[in-house]
Design an enzyme around this catalytic site. Structure first.
Site, PDB file in Angstrom:
ATOM      1  N   HIS A  25      -4.165  -8.189  17.834  1.00  0.00           N
ATOM      2  CA  HIS A  25      -3.993  -6.793  17.882  1.00  0.00           C
ATOM      3  C   HIS A  25      -2.871  -6.284  18.409  1.00  0.00           C
ATOM      4  O   HIS A  25      -2.021  -5.480  17.994  1.00  0.00           O
ATOM      5  CB  HIS A  25      -5.194  -6.061  18.642  1.00  0.00           C
ATOM      6  CG  HIS A  25      -6.598  -6.502  18.133  1.00  0.00           C
ATOM      7  ND1 HIS A  25      -6.753  -6.030  16.554  1.00  0.00           N
ATOM      8  CD2 HIS A  25      -7.743  -6.856  18.624  1.00  0.00           C
ATOM      9  CE1 HIS A  25      -7.782  -6.009  16.224  1.00  0.00           C
ATOM     10  NE2 HIS A  25      -8.754  -6.712  17.236  1.00  0.00           N
ATOM     11  N   HIS A  56      -7.338 -13.799  19.235  1.00  0.00           N
ATOM     12  CA  HIS A  56      -7.799 -12.637  18.653  1.00  0.00           C
ATOM     13  C   HIS A  56      -7.193 -11.192  19.067  1.00  0.00           C
ATOM     14  O   HIS A  56      -6.845 -10.460  18.403  1.00  0.00           O
ATOM     15  CB  HIS A  56      -9.190 -12.562  18.250  1.00  0.00           C
ATOM     16  CG  HIS A  56      -9.673 -11.227  17.694  1.00  0.00           C
ATOM     17  ND1 HIS A  56      -9.741 -11.284  16.360  1.00  0.00           N
ATOM     18  CD2 HIS A  56     -10.115 -10.070  18.186  1.00  0.00           C
ATOM     19  CE1 HIS A  56     -10.227  -9.798  15.718  1.00  0.00           C
ATOM     20  NE2 HIS A  56     -10.318  -9.544  17.032  1.00  0.00           N
ATOM     21  N   GLU A  57      -7.434 -10.973  20.395  1.00  0.00           N
ATOM     22  CA  GLU A  57      -6.956  -9.826  21.191  1.00  0.00           C
ATOM     23  C   GLU A  57      -5.305  -9.878  20.988  1.00  0.00           C
ATOM     24  O   GLU A  57      -4.689  -8.705  20.738  1.00  0.00           O
ATOM     25  CB  GLU A  57      -7.418  -9.552  22.652  1.00  0.00           C
ATOM     26  CG  GLU A  57      -8.839  -9.794  22.706  1.00  0.00           C
ATOM     27  CD  GLU A  57      -9.697  -8.579  21.729  1.00  0.00           C
ATOM     28  OE1 GLU A  57      -9.092  -7.533  21.400  1.00  0.00           O
ATOM     29  OE2 GLU A  57     -10.700  -8.808  21.125  1.00  0.00           O
TER      30      GLU A  57
END
Length: 235
Positions: free
Chosen positions: A104, A100-101
């Protein structure tokens, strides 16, 4: 007011319940899949590095950060920071959060507009969240004069900035999770039914942002109702 009870507190109560439920679900879901080791045996750090390299991103570093679930991506110094329970863990939950990070980081790399908008809005939202309540309280303490109303309006406007930031955050977080699931599949990091488990972790995390935005909107409505009632009493 209704028999001495401020009816607008209902908004506060609803907001608290939404936040508590979302937080409980996130913690419970993460705790469940934190105990499930992935078949790939890749750590959160290794997953992050693999996804970044697969997308041709070489200027982003992966580093450990203290705390629990303090994971984040900072576009200012191009850093994916993974918390202690993610960085060296091989669990399905850790892999989902690390991916998920990286989602980004991918957003930043491709110039994803909502992420750029959120990043630009950070200082404004910080000032709004810090100063809104003090200004509103000062306005109430001054009574019912014009200066009082002006300060309250300024405070509410600053609080609105913080709420807007929370709303802008929603598409950024959901898109990062979408990208994470795609990367986990494309890079063959999860196997069998592990992708469904990762999806549950990411969805539970996303709901905390939805809860924060909903709580902010409810609090904003409460302030507007309180202020409108105050204006009527003044007139």
């Amino acid at each position: 007011m209704y028999y001495g009870f401020d009816i607008t507190y209902i908004f506060v109560i609803i907001g608290m319940l939404i936040t508590l439920i979302a937080s409980w679900r996130m913690k419970a879901t993460f705790a469940k899949y934190e105990r499930v080791a992935s078949q790939s045996r890749l750590t959160g750090r290794e997953v992050a590095e693999r996804i970044l390299r697969a997308n041709g991103i070489y200027d982003v570093s992966v580093r450990p950060v203290s705390g629990r679930l303090t994971d984040h991506y900072d576009p200012r110094d191009k850093t994916v920071s993974l918390s202690e329970v993610i960085y060296g863990s091989t669990s399905v939950a850790a892999i989902a959060v690390a991916a998920h990070e990286c989602g980004h980081a991918i957003q930043d790399n491709v110039g994803y507009v909502p992420l750029n908008l959120r990043s630009a809005f950070v200082p404004v939202a910080n000032w709004g969240s810090r100063l809104s309540w003090p200004i509103i309280c000062i306005g109430f303490l001054l009574g019912y004069g014009n200066m009082s109303n002006i300060l309250i309006q300024i405070g509410i406007a600053m609080f609105l900035l913080a709420v807007i930031f929370q709303i802008i955050t929603l598409p950024v977080e959901f898109d990062a999770s979408r990208r994470a699931l795609i990367e986990l599949e494309n890079n063959e990091i999860l196997f069998d039914r592990e992708d469904k488990s990762a999806r549950k972790v990411l969805f539970a995390a996303a709901m905390t942002y939805v809860a924060a935005a909903a709580t902010g909107v409810l609090q904003m409505l409460r302030l507007m109702l309180l202020f409108s009632g105050r204006s009527r009493r003044r007139n």
